[in-house]
Motif scaffolding. Structure first.
Motif, PDB file in Angstrom:
ATOM      1  N   ALA A 241       0.831  -1.209   0.000  1.00  0.00           N
ATOM      2  CA  ALA A 241       0.000   0.000   0.000  1.00  0.00           C
ATOM      3  C   ALA A 241       0.862   1.254   0.000  1.00  0.00           C
ATOM      4  O   ALA A 241       0.597   2.215  -0.749  1.00  0.00           O
ATOM      5  CB  ALA A 241      -0.929  -0.013   1.212  1.00  0.00           C
TER       6      ALA A 241
ATOM      7  N   VAL B 286       1.031   4.134  -2.848  1.00  0.00           N
ATOM      8  CA  VAL B 286       0.757   5.543  -2.563  1.00  0.00           C
ATOM      9  C   VAL B 286       1.846   6.429  -3.145  1.00  0.00           C
ATOM     10  O   VAL B 286       1.577   7.471  -3.756  1.00  0.00           O
ATOM     11  CB  VAL B 286       0.631   5.757  -1.030  1.00  0.00           C
TER      12      VAL B 286
ATOM     13  N   VAL C 156      -6.128  11.442  -1.994  1.00  0.00           N
ATOM     14  CA  VAL C 156      -7.298  10.581  -1.760  1.00  0.00           C
ATOM     15  C   VAL C 156      -7.329   9.430  -2.751  1.00  0.00           C
ATOM     16  O   VAL C 156      -7.563   8.268  -2.395  1.00  0.00           O
ATOM     17  CB  VAL C 156      -8.593  11.416  -1.857  1.00  0.00           C
ATOM     18  N   LEU C 157      -7.076   9.738  -4.025  1.00  0.00           N
ATOM     19  CA  LEU C 157      -7.087   8.704  -5.061  1.00  0.00           C
ATOM     20  C   LEU C 157      -6.002   7.661  -4.792  1.00  0.00           C
ATOM     21  O   LEU C 157      -6.251   6.445  -4.888  1.00  0.00           O
ATOM     22  CB  LEU C 157      -6.875   9.353  -6.426  1.00  0.00           C
ATOM     23  N   SER C 158      -4.809   8.126  -4.421  1.00  0.00           N
ATOM     24  CA  SER C 158      -3.698   7.199  -4.177  1.00  0.00           C
ATOM     25  C   SER C 158      -4.008   6.261  -3.019  1.00  0.00           C
ATOM     26  O   SER C 158      -3.783   5.045  -3.105  1.00  0.00           O
ATOM     27  CB  SER C 158      -2.413   7.991  -3.892  1.00  0.00           C
ATOM     28  N   TRP C 159      -4.516   6.821  -1.941  1.00  0.00           N
ATOM     29  CA  TRP C 159      -4.796   5.983  -0.772  1.00  0.00           C
ATOM     30  C   TRP C 159      -5.964   5.015  -1.019  1.00  0.00           C
ATOM     31  O   TRP C 159      -5.944   3.875  -0.539  1.00  0.00           O
ATOM     32  CB  TRP C 159      -5.084   6.856   0.457  1.00  0.00           C
ATOM     33  N   CYS C 160      -6.969   5.454  -1.766  1.00  0.00           N
ATOM     34  CA  CYS C 160      -8.096   4.550  -2.063  1.00  0.00           C
ATOM     35  C   CYS C 160      -7.624   3.346  -2.874  1.00  0.00           C
ATOM     36  O   CYS C 160      -7.964   2.195  -2.570  1.00  0.00           O
ATOM     37  CB  CYS C 160      -9.172   5.311  -2.843  1.00  0.00           C
ATOM     38  N   VAL C 161      -6.810   3.605  -3.898  1.00  0.00           N
ATOM     39  CA  VAL C 161      -6.295   2.504  -4.720  1.00  0.00           C
ATOM     40  C   VAL C 161      -5.384   1.603  -3.883  1.00  0.00           C
ATOM     41  O   VAL C 161      -5.444   0.366  -3.984  1.00  0.00           O
ATOM     42  CB  VAL C 161      -5.543   3.060  -5.946  1.00  0.00           C
TER      43      VAL C 161
ATOM     44  N   ILE D  62      -5.410   1.059  -0.623  1.00  0.00           N
ATOM     45  CA  ILE D  62      -6.178   0.261   0.344  1.00  0.00           C
ATOM     46  C   ILE D  62      -6.873  -0.900  -0.362  1.00  0.00           C
ATOM     47  O   ILE D  62      -6.882  -2.036   0.138  1.00  0.00           O
ATOM     48  CB  ILE D  62      -7.192   1.149   1.077  1.00  0.00           C
ATOM     49  N   VAL D  63      -7.450  -0.641  -1.523  1.00  0.00           N
ATOM     50  CA  VAL D  63      -8.098  -1.712  -2.286  1.00  0.00           C
ATOM     51  C   VAL D  63      -7.076  -2.790  -2.648  1.00  0.00           C
ATOM     52  O   VAL D  63      -7.351  -3.996  -2.540  1.00  0.00           O
ATOM     53  CB  VAL D  63      -8.768  -1.142  -3.554  1.00  0.00           C
TER      54      VAL D  63
END
Length: 412
Positions: A144, A148, A165-170, A172-173
């Motif tokens: 992760a 990021v 936000v986009l980096s962390w969402c990807v 985490i997924v």
């Protein structure tokens, strides 16, 4: 009640109690069929499986001719795999919560430090899922963080907040997907399986949950009924975690006066036992009381077989004595080794040596250099368990000193 050692066995009932295993019991039938045929070819006797002739649990019928004697045996599996499956029905976060609770139970109670005085193999096996699951979580976290960083660089043209936000969402997924991939591969890694196994006993600090107590009662009734039938021996076999269930089943049976004085011989064969993993816990009062009681009874013969080559069992550890509850008049169990390095040829030992989970089931399998332990002669041959091992000395290298911190047999 002394057993008649000269009494031949023509008919036998065998009740097999598996360990913590979610698999359908047909697995054990197929194992018995294939390994029994292999051992018969090596040892020179005849053995064949047929459909079972009794009502009740899943099982099979064995016709064997050994030492010139025809013997008919009905084998039944005392199933608790449904309880096991229910206890394994946990999400990834719930499994990590189990890890924390289980580790705390064993460490804070002092049980882990006492277990380490016995055999290193099963303690390493207990620590394996902890290390493996933490390693998986660490890899997911590192993946992760790398994502990021990479995505932050790749989306640098976006506003900082949106890029973050986009980096962390990807990330985490991706981390969740990696953890799910590890869980999907657990049929090879065994981390979740072993974690659920140890957590099942630890969650009540060694006390049996209600559903397991109910199943023990059912097993007791089945064996009590068999003891009233026209058979020569009733043999209970407990493997791995099934060994300590067998202790409680037989203790309940004898306490209740359900062993007829003129009935079949009663035998208990514990294989690859992991009793200390439960009996060393603070609230295992019931198990410790059953160990103490059963070890002094004349109504049965109790033989405990392990092997130092089995890294998942407490090899040659007398389960009664190391639990600190051996009475002055202790008779059982007779503890000896299946001695894998001697009863398996060098080629076979080399093939199996690092297959730890397969070795844990070797007691149920064929030996190409058999000595006095032969699972198929015990379960399908013409001698009772007591007669087969009458006069057999215990292994000199056994551990028979009190080790457990907790020795109470009644709840405070």
């Amino acid at each position: 009640m002394a057993q008649d050692l000269n009494r031949p066995v023509l008919r036998r009932r065998v009740f097999y109690i598996p360990g913590y295993d979610p698999i359908h019991p047909r697995r054990y039938r197929e194992l018995y069929r294939s390994e029994g045929a292999a051992q018969a070819g090596i040892s020179g006797y005849d053995i064949a499986l047929k459909p079972k002739t009794t009502k009740g649990p899943y099982g099979w019928h064995v016709s064997a001719r050994m030492d010139g004697q025809q013997v008919e045996t009905d084998v039944e599996v005392l199933v608790w795999s449904d309880i096991v499956r229910d206890s394994m029905d946990s999400s990834i976060p719930a499994t990590y919560a189990q890890l924390a609770r289980t580790a705390w139970t064993y460490i804070a109670s002092g049980a882990l430090s006492r277990l380490m005085r016995l055999r290193k193999g099963p303690v390493i096996a207990a620590l394996y899922p902890v290390g493996m699951l933490l390693g998986q979580a660490l890899l997911a976290l590192l993946a992760a963080l790398v994502l990021v960083r990479l995505l932050g660089w790749a989306t640098g043209f976006l506003p900082d907040l949106l890029s973050g936000v986009l980096s962390w969402c990807v990330a985490i997924v991706a981390a969740v997907a990696l953890l799910r991939w590890f869980k999907a591969k657990d049929n090879r890694l065994f981390a979740y399986y072993l974690m659920h196994d140890y957590a099942y006993s630890a969650r009540r600090r060694g006390a049996n949950p209600p559903e397991l107590e109910a199943r023990i009662s059912d097993f007791t009734d089945l064996i009590a009924t068999a003891l009233t039938e026209d058979v020569d021996e009733v043999l209970v076999v407990g493997h791995s975690s099934g060994a300590h269930l067998g202790v409680s089943v037989l203790a309940d049976l004898i306490r209740a006066g359900r062993v007829p004085p003129d009935g079949p011989a009663l035998g208990f064969l514990s294989l690859g036992q992991v009793v200390p993993m439960v009996s060393f816990l603070p609230d295992a009062h019931r198990l410790r009381a059953d160990l103490q009681y059963l070890s002094a009874r004349d109504e049965l013969a109790w033989i405990d077989v392990t092997a130092p080559g089995d890294g998942c069992a407490f090899a040659l550890c007398d389960p009664v004595t190391v639990s600190g509850v051996a009475p002055a008049d202790k008779k059982w169990p007779l503890v000896f080794s299946a001695a894998f390095t001697q009863t398996l040829s060098p080629a076979r030992w080399k093939e199996l040596r690092w297959r730890f989970f397969r070795l844990h089931f070797q007691y149920l399998c064929a030996f190409d250099r058999p000595r006095d332990y032969d699972y198929f002669q015990i379960t399908a041959g013409p001698r009772t368990l007591a007669a087969r091992y009458d006069g057999r000395p215990a292994s000199r290298s056994r551990i028979d000193v009190p080790v457990s911190k907790y020795t109470s047999v009644q709840a405070a």
